[in-house]
Design a protein around this motif. Structure first.
Motif, mmCIF file in Angstrom:
data_model
loop_
_atom_site.group_PDB
_atom_site.id
_atom_site.type_symbol
_atom_site.label_atom_id
_atom_site.label_comp_id
_atom_site.label_asym_id
_atom_site.label_seq_id
_atom_site.Cartn_x
_atom_site.Cartn_y
_atom_site.Cartn_z
ATOM 1 N N GLY A 305 45.864 7.836 31.763
ATOM 2 C CA GLY A 305 46.120 6.628 30.988
ATOM 3 C C GLY A 305 44.847 6.234 30.262
ATOM 4 O O GLY A 305 43.815 6.901 30.383
ATOM 5 N N MET A 306 44.915 5.167 29.493
ATOM 6 C CA MET A 306 43.751 4.711 28.736
ATOM 7 C C MET A 306 42.942 3.726 29.574
ATOM 8 O O MET A 306 43.364 2.590 29.794
ATOM 9 N N PRO A 307 41.769 4.134 30.055
ATOM 10 C CA PRO A 307 40.929 3.197 30.815
ATOM 11 C C PRO A 307 40.475 2.040 29.933
ATOM 12 O O PRO A 307 40.179 2.210 28.746
ATOM 13 N N ARG A 308 40.410 0.869 30.521
ATOM 14 C CA ARG A 308 40.003 -0.316 29.774
ATOM 15 C C ARG A 308 38.615 -0.139 29.148
ATOM 16 O O ARG A 308 38.341 -0.634 28.048
ATOM 17 N N VAL A 325 44.191 10.496 27.967
ATOM 18 C CA VAL A 325 44.241 9.039 27.817
ATOM 19 C C VAL A 325 45.631 8.566 27.393
ATOM 20 O O VAL A 325 45.809 7.402 27.026
ATOM 21 N N ALA A 326 46.619 9.448 27.458
ATOM 22 C CA ALA A 326 47.992 9.055 27.119
ATOM 23 C C ALA A 326 48.549 8.149 28.204
ATOM 24 O O ALA A 326 48.347 8.393 29.400
ATOM 25 N N ASN A 327 49.268 7.133 27.795
ATOM 26 C CA ASN A 327 49.844 6.196 28.752
ATOM 27 C C ASN A 327 51.128 6.706 29.392
ATOM 28 O O ASN A 327 51.646 6.078 30.319
ATOM 29 N N GLU A 328 51.640 7.821 28.907
ATOM 30 C CA GLU A 328 52.735 8.519 29.574
ATOM 31 C C GLU A 328 52.594 10.008 29.279
ATOM 32 O O GLU A 328 52.044 10.401 28.261
ATOM 33 N N PHE A 329 53.052 10.815 30.204
ATOM 34 C CA PHE A 329 52.974 12.270 30.101
ATOM 35 C C PHE A 329 51.536 12.771 29.988
ATOM 36 O O PHE A 329 51.269 13.809 29.375
ATOM 37 N N GLY A 330 50.588 12.047 30.573
ATOM 38 C CA GLY A 330 49.202 12.479 30.518
ATOM 39 C C GLY A 330 49.008 13.860 31.122
ATOM 40 O O GLY A 330 49.541 14.173 32.187
#
Length: 354
Positions: A305-308, A325-330
């Motif tokens: 996912g995309m870290p803050r 960094v994809a929020n799905e299917f990383g």
């Protein structure tokens, strides 16, 4: 050289973002350090067939990659899964028919996934894409970012998209330095597949199918921990496996190849001893994929996912893309396309573009 958006990394995410920007009429430049497109997508050709030494499959429920395959006019085919499975015990004994074909129901691409990345690159404006261009440093300026290449050339851009694994991006020299929590987070994001090695044995006929075997095998002995049928759609035919040894134990390629052949013979019979060719791609030995932090293969799929800490850098002019960094299917090809779409939302259209 001046551009609006500089995309660093010519894997699927960078190519997809370039495709979106091109369709929008934006000014952009896509650069790739390798002398080929695709990044971890790498298809090796032999006797008219293409064999994926990187990602090999996509699945139902992944709409973006399916739509891209159709848009590019590529052909998908089912992963071969008919027949009995094999299971090798630690003593080398082999059992048949245990479990289920783990990749049954997945799809492969005729011509390999390299056909996909080549098709995307071929359709882009050729003046907007550059191979063999390695970026080493990024400097923030009042109007944008200067990217410096290994050869000393400068690229001036309003914004930069890092379409590559965060661990690789962390190797750039940043001026001013990025926050310490950002650098820490970049180092902690494991690069999918970077610790793995894949082996292909290519044959003139699928003798394992003739024996009623699917080509799927699991092994507690190795050196291959997991094996699948990797035949091209219309031949030639192949078995491929993931090497289960750590990187330090696979440095002797000759010894590793012999151990792989011995294992294939144990599992699939004497015809496995004489492939047309046996290839090994060790991604840990590819410095444009792996860092020293990646030298231990992952035994699980990370929660990507995309870290803050990677958001809003340099007034929003430094944008991360890439499957990690994809929020799905990383980690998957679908994730690379998700990340490209997310990056696109952070890039204003070039003024005057349609």
């Amino acid at each position: 050289m001046d551009t609006e958006t500089l995309i660093i990394g010519g894997g699927l995410s960078g190519l997809s973002l370039a495709r979106h920007l091109s369709a929008r009429g934006d000014r952009f430049l896509l650069v790739e350090a390798r002398n080929r497109w695709g990044g971890r997508i790498f298809s090796e050709t032999h006797a008219g067939g293409a064999f994926d030494l990187g990602p090999s499959w996509f699945w139902p429920g992944q709409p973006r990659i399916a739509a891209l395959v159709d848009a590019l006019g590529l052909t998908r085919f089912d992963q071969y899964a008919d027949g009995a499975l094999s299971y090798e015990e630690v003593d080398g004994s082999v059992q048949r028919g245990r479990g289920f074909a783990s990749m049954e129901g997945s799809w492969r691409i005729d011509g390999g996934f390299g056909a996909m990345t080549s098709a995307i690159a071929a359709a882009l404006p050729q003046d907007n894409i550059c191979l063999s261009t390695k970026i080493t440093a990024l400097e923030k300026t009042e109007s944008g970012i200067i990217a410096r290449t290994e050869t000393g050339d400068d690229i001036h851009a309003r914004r930069v998209v890092l379409a590559l694994p965060p661990r690789l991006a962390a190797q750039f020299a940043f001026t001013p330095a990025l926050p310490s929590d950002t650098m820490t987070e970049m180092a902690q994001v494991a690069t999918w597949m970077a610790g793995h090695a894949k082996a292909f044995a290519i044959y003139d006929r699928p003798f394992w199918r003739d024996a009623g075997l699917s080509g799927d095998a699991m092994s507690r002995k190795g050196p291959l921990a997991e094996i699948h049928d990797a035949s091209a759609a219309d031949g030639p035919y192949a078995l491929f496996g993931f090497v289960g040894l750590p990187p330090a134990a696979r440095l002797d390629q000759a010894a590793l190849k012999q151990a792989i052949l011995d294992q294939l013979v144990r599992i699939f019979g004497p015809e496995a001893a004489a492939p047309q060719t046996l290839s090994i791609k060790d991604w840990t030995r590819d410095p444009l994929t792996a860092t020293s932090l990646d030298h231990q293969p992952l035994s699980y799929h990370p929660h990507y996912g995309m870290p803050r800490a990677l958001l809003g850098l340099w007034d929003g002019r430094l944008v991360f893309a890439g499957t990690e960094v994809a929020n799905e299917f990383g980690g998957y090809l679908e994730g690379a396309l998700v990340a490209a779409e997310a990056a696109l939302t952070q890039i204003p259209a070039t003024e005057g573009a349609e």
